[in-house]
Design a protein around this motif. Structure first.
Motif, PDB file in Angstrom:
ATOM      1  N   GLY A 292       1.301   9.571  -1.188  1.00 53.56           N
ATOM      2  CA  GLY A 292       2.569   8.469  -1.295  1.00 53.56           C
ATOM      3  C   GLY A 292       1.815   7.238  -1.766  1.00 53.56           C
ATOM      4  N   ALA A 293       2.256   5.912  -1.088  1.00 52.74           N
ATOM      5  CA  ALA A 293       1.597   5.092  -1.617  1.00 52.74           C
ATOM      6  C   ALA A 293       2.282   4.002  -0.933  1.00 52.74           C
ATOM      7  N   LEU A 294       0.654   2.713  -0.532  1.00 49.58           N
ATOM      8  CA  LEU A 294       0.408   1.951  -0.100  1.00 49.58           C
ATOM      9  C   LEU A 294       0.287   0.913  -0.272  1.00 49.58           C
ATOM     10  N   GLU A 295       1.045  -0.591  -0.019  1.00 49.40           N
ATOM     11  CA  GLU A 295       1.219  -1.740  -0.842  1.00 49.40           C
ATOM     12  C   GLU A 295       0.650  -2.310   0.205  1.00 49.40           C
ATOM     13  N   VAL A 296      -0.625  -3.082  -0.060  1.00 50.60           N
ATOM     14  CA  VAL A 296      -1.753  -4.244   0.560  1.00 50.60           C
ATOM     15  C   VAL A 296      -1.542  -5.196   0.154  1.00 50.60           C
ATOM     16  N   THR A 297      -0.458  -6.316   1.132  1.00 47.66           N
ATOM     17  CA  THR A 297      -0.819  -7.847   0.719  1.00 47.66           C
ATOM     18  C   THR A 297      -1.331  -8.668   1.645  1.00 47.66           C
ATOM     19  N   GLY A 298      -0.644 -10.220   1.354  1.00 51.82           N
ATOM     20  CA  GLY A 298      -1.318 -11.283   2.810  1.00 51.82           C
ATOM     21  C   GLY A 298      -2.598 -12.037   1.623  1.00 51.82           C
ATOM     22  N   ASP A 299      -3.213 -13.078   2.501  1.00 50.43           N
ATOM     23  CA  ASP A 299      -4.041 -14.536   1.879  1.00 50.43           C
ATOM     24  C   ASP A 299      -4.887 -13.984   2.348  1.00 50.43           C
ATOM     25  N   SER A 300      -4.743 -13.905   3.546  1.00 48.75           N
ATOM     26  CA  SER A 300      -6.155 -13.274   4.287  1.00 48.75           C
ATOM     27  C   SER A 300      -6.518 -12.426   5.806  1.00 48.75           C
TER      28      SER A 300
END
Length: 521
Positions: free
Chosen positions: A221-229
């Motif tokens: 699969g694929a995962l997306e990591v997002t966020g500034d903190s």
């Protein structure tokens, strides 16, 4: 305010506490450390706190230390502040990636790893806990000495245990073990100094991965990591080997610049990830397991989607001869696929997880296959088989634990794989030149391991084996009046796998609960 907790819950809180958000407007870590710890730890001339300044640990190690302060010394601390302290201590007094090498099985809670700890550390330290527990620490010589004193003060009955009551163990500990620990695991190291100064990899972005799920087998699969903190948001998709698509979501914290700790929901099931980001930030590796049953899980490998061409896995990794299959090559920078070895083929096309190709091996095809796509190559990654010469059960030895029954300790199941082999050049099974095929479908069962197990009817009372999945679920804990002496539902079992005409055998010990289950055992 948190004052007390049950000791057996420490492992359960690890996944939660290591993912607590940092409170808005939180003070810096050094200030929080002074405010929460200086009441007991003295400040030296350099402004450092006694005991704390002489140690380095993993995130789990620092969490265990803070929780021990709460359990035994009355520390009152808010969960979010505790989380921030674990972050701060891990980032400023953690371990470099190279210092955890060869020991990550303990952080990943691998249930099947069997340690070999050399003397005198094996008999002095690892007779009560894993060797990794002290090897994943760094201390000054003085701190290693105080650590010996701490053990005696915290567990005074150890003087009456074997390998203590029958020798001058304290003299040996202070004069032999402390110098050895200080030499092998010193507070200051070149690796840590370099890592402190190094640019840390970025966890955010898209990753493609290959793994296995306990009840669904191989997956990608694929995962997306997002966020500034932190904690970061994680989202994505997982595809099983059978083509089922599952939604993935969760939270991620990163410690010491590379220690990846995530709690995920995959298709409605809670999972935990304990991974390591490579120093160059191009890959992930580690273990993913069920949040409620950490003995059920599998290896997890990933590559950054925008990184250099790489192959991290193949799903499925074994294909029966004479069948049709779509093989997913999981990776980055991939395109047309070329297969060589037991199966020669070219074609396929790139997709969002790497590249895929349809294969149709002949009915008599047997052998390993090398995969090339784009500028990436993976040797002997795929196997096609028309027959199996021998079958091995992996792990060959495992432990399950009874549980439930109203107690706080849950059942600990065990998971087995059937691994097929071809005979090597000597034409004999079970020798060093055997060729590994990989995991193959099998039928599972259990039998008494010996005459005593047969007499005690261990197969009747110890639990049940899923004949398709190879997952053994132990029985409920507690005295059983239907057994001799009303003994617990423990057992000593043979684990039997059958695939075609090939059979394999392993051993399973079903034993009692683990009441104290810390993040590092």
């Amino acid at each position: 305010m948190i004052k007390r907790m049950r000791k057996g819950h420490l492992a359960g809180i690890a996944g939660l506490m290591l993912l607590m958000p940092v409170p808005a407007g939180a003070q810096d870590g050094a200030t929080l450390l002074e405010e929460n710890c200086s009441g007991c730890h003295m400040v030296d001339d350099n402004g450092a706190l006694s005991r704390i300044s002489g140690q380095r640990k993993t995130p789990e190690g620092w969490l265990m230390t803070i929780v021990r302060m709460r359990l035994f010394h009355g520390l009152e601390i808010e969960p979010a502040v505790q989380s921030e302290l674990v972050h701060y201590l891990s980032d400023t007094q953690g371990l470099a990636p190279s210092e955890t090498e060869g020991l990550r099985y303990a952080l990943e809670r691998d249930p099947d790893y069997q340690e070999q700890v050399e003397a005198p550390l094996g008999e002095m330290c690892a007779r009560c806990h894993s060797g990794a527990r002290f090897k994943l620490q760094r201390r000054t010589p003085e701190e290693w000495g105080l650590h010996i004193d701490f053990h005696l003060g915290q567990w005074p009955t150890l003087e009456y245990q074997a390998l203590a009551r029958d020798r001058q163990w304290l003299k040996l500990a202070r004069e032999e073990v402390v110098p050895l620990l200080a030499e092998r695991y010193p507070l200051e190291s070149e690796a840590w100094s370099k890592w402190l100064a190094a640019q840390k990899p970025d966890a955010t972005g898209r990753w493609v991965f290959a793994t296995t799920l306990p009840e669904k087998g191989e997956a990608y699969g694929a995962l997306e990591v997002t966020g500034d903190s932190q904690p970061y948001e994680v989202s994505g998709t997982l595809m099983t080997v059978d083509g089922e698509e599952l939604t993935l979501s969760g939270k991620l914290n990163v410690y010491t610049g590379y220690e990846w700790r995530a709690n995920l929901d995959i298709g409605g099931t809670k999972y935990r990830q304990i991974l390591e980001i490579s120093e160059d930030g191009s890959s992930l590796s580690g273990r993913q397991f069920l949040h409620a049953e950490d003995s059920l899980g599998g290896a997890f490998k990933a590559a950054r989607a925008d990184g250099d061409p790489a192959i991290v896995g193949v799903v499925p990794s074994t294909v029966p001869a004479g069948s049709n299959a779509k093989v997913q090559i999981v990776g980055t920078g991939l395109g047309e696929v070329a297969l060589s070895g037991a199966l020669e083929a070219t074609g396929g096309e790139a997709n969002s997880y790497g590249a895929a190709i349809d294969v149709d091996p002949a009915a008599d095809a047997d052998g390993l296959i090398t995969i090339a796509s784009g500028d990436a190559t993976s040797e002997d990654t795929l196997a096609v088989y028309s027959h199996i010469d021998s079958l091995k059960v992996e792990p060959a030895f495992a432990v399950a634990r009874v549980g439930g029954g109203g107690g706080s300790a849950g059942k600990v199941p065990a998971h087995f794989d059937a691994v097929g082999y071809w005979n090597g050049p000597d034409g004999k099974p079970g020798t060093e030149d055997d060729i590994r095929i990989g995991s193959v479908p099998a039928t599972w069962s259990v039998a008494p391991f010996n005459e005593e197990a047969e007499e005690l009817k261990d197969t009747q009372f110890a639990g049940t084996m899923d004949e398709t999945l190879g997952i053994f679920m132990p029985a409920v804990a507690g005295p059983n009046p239907d057994r001799p002496f009303s003994t617990n539902n423990a057992g000593n079992l043979k684990v039997l796998a059958t695939s075609g005409e090939a059979t394999g055998e392993g051993q399973l010990i079903v034993t009692v609960q683990r009441w104290n289950d810390p993040p590092i055992r």
